[in-house]
Design an enzyme around this catalytic site. Structure first.
Site, PDB file in Angstrom:
ATOM      1  N   TYR A 177       0.959  -1.535   0.600  1.00 17.08           N
ATOM      2  CA  TYR A 177      -0.097  -0.075   0.201  1.00 17.08           C
ATOM      3  C   TYR A 177       0.996   1.092  -0.038  1.00 17.08           C
ATOM      4  O   TYR A 177       2.642   1.385   0.402  1.00 17.08           O
ATOM      5  CB  TYR A 177      -0.977  -0.353   1.335  1.00 17.08           C
ATOM      6  N   CYS A 178       0.461   2.089  -0.342  1.00 16.40           N
ATOM      7  CA  CYS A 178       1.110   3.613  -0.039  1.00 16.40           C
ATOM      8  C   CYS A 178       0.568   5.069  -0.062  1.00 16.40           C
ATOM      9  O   CYS A 178      -0.620   4.918   0.906  1.00 16.40           O
ATOM     10  CB  CYS A 178       1.823   3.798  -1.758  1.00 16.40           C
ATOM     11  N   ARG A 179       0.155   5.632  -1.006  1.00 14.09           N
ATOM     12  CA  ARG A 179      -0.226   7.193  -0.565  1.00 14.09           C
ATOM     13  C   ARG A 179      -2.160   7.108  -0.388  1.00 14.09           C
ATOM     14  O   ARG A 179      -2.113   8.094  -0.143  1.00 14.09           O
ATOM     15  CB  ARG A 179       0.330   8.369  -0.790  1.00 14.09           C
TER      16      ARG A 179
END
Lengths: 226, 226
Positions: A177-179
């Site tokens: 996952y990221c931003r």
DNA sequence: GTGCTTGTCAAGTGTTCGATTGAATAGAAG
DNA sequence: CTTCTATTCAATCGAACACTTGACAAGCAC
């Protein structure tokens, strides 16, 4: 029907909020600040603008109440004014995705083809973490991980991932996952992992949405929430 | 960090949504269309602008995908493009109320002093309607009532209320509602009723919010939803 | 104090916006 | 086919906007 002048003034007031978001650059700023506070210089470099210009955008958002500031030495840190601002930003993205005709092609141009990427919902991830059969990777830059991350996730910024893939266990599925939904980091990570033979998926949206929906969060240093 | 040009274009895309809401007049239009579809002329007169000007605002919102049109004879009806647009508008109002410094005084200037007005939450109203100890009045113009109203409410536009107060039973508390949190109709109604010795309260927000939160709704003619 | 860094402010330029006016269009009614 | 009505289009004008440049302020380091 009430006072026309006062009514216009009131709705012009509401419009000040949307005006503060009505530039692509300011939208990028909100999307960035959703990860945590940033100095003017950091913001400027992230959105590819001059410091002076960025400062003026920030002033506008400050006047509209969307962000707040904190001084530390001779550096000024901006952050979102509250959780509701995140909700607003999420609503803007949703409406754009649902109703703005050309958004698909704009997103495709920036993100590339996502059809080969598995995604997994927050609810499903919660479930599978409880069962312990996934490895969760936070592929954002490491400072963002420190400011707050999914409880149980491991920090693995993109460049580090490329060097240390071997360290990632192959017996479990990997979730990156990221931003947020329009961030490319997790896409990159999943593609890299798939190429090396991992079963990998991307978490829907990103960290701010996870946190905003009340899921468990950890952080290394205390950082302002709302 | 991806393609700067494509990223800018994508976020300019998001900004098109907020730009479509970034004028006080267009905000008024969204607030109005939350009640149901309207012709250009009706909208123009409600927002106090020329038809030509209103048409141009509507064109902008149409291009951004916020509204849709339906032709009937030689009249064109505009309505909101979907329920998410309502969520977005609610988020804008919330953020403005919470973070925009001068909103309080703008709201006070338009709405007057609300401190003497009792308000009741949606949950509480559901509860009390089940117990049958309240009368619920829809004080919007009658066509809006016909297009959709709280299940069990009675239509009682403001001018009618003043003529027919006596008809309203005095043994139960009266709850009035109208278009939304920044609509003056219900305030007026509650003040009128209080003056005549009724126990009266205002429902929080208005009909669109009631409907959007999944509470029971009735309508006389079939009208487009979502 | 002098210098260095980080941000803000003020002025200037080209672009976009909101509102006005008047003309043009599409469909309904005669 | 003409007339009427509802809406949109096109041209215009002044205000607001995004970005640039260069000057200024505030805090640290020496």
């Amino acid at each position: 029907m009430g006072d026309r002048v006062a009514k216009d003034a009131l709705f012009d007031g509401f419009a000040r909020i949307t005006k503060a978001l009505s530039s692509g650059r300011r939208s990028e700023i909100v999307d960035l600040l959703a990860q945590g506070e940033r100095s003017v210089e950091e913001i400027a470099s992230e959105i590819g603008q001059s410091v002076a210009n960025t400062s003026q955008h920030l002033q506008q958002m400050l006047k509209a109440g969307l962000v707040r500031t904190r001084r530390d030495g001779n550096r000024i840190y901006y952050s979102l004014a509250g959780g509701r601002v995140l909700d607003l930003w999420a609503a803007v993205r949703d409406v754009a995705a649902e109703h703005l005709a050309e958004l698909d092609s704009l997103a495709a141009a920036y993100l590339g083809d996502r059809s080969a990427l598995q995604t997994i919902s927050r609810a499903e991830l919660v479930d599978r973490m409880r069962r312990g059969d996934v490895v969760v990777l936070d592929v954002r830059p490491e400072p963002e991980f420190r400011a707050g991350h999914i409880a149980g996730a491991v920090s693995m910024p993109l460049d580090e991932l490329r060097r240390k893939v071997r360290g990632v266990p192959k017996d479990r599925e990997v979730v990156a996952y990221c931003r947020g939904p329009y961030c490319v980091y997790a896409d990159d990570a999943v593609r890299t992992l798939q190429r090396r033979g991992y079963r990998a998926a991307r978490l829907e949206d990103g960290f701010p949405e996870w946190s905003r929906n009340g899921h468990p969060v950890e952080n290394d240093v205390d950082s302002p929430a709302s």
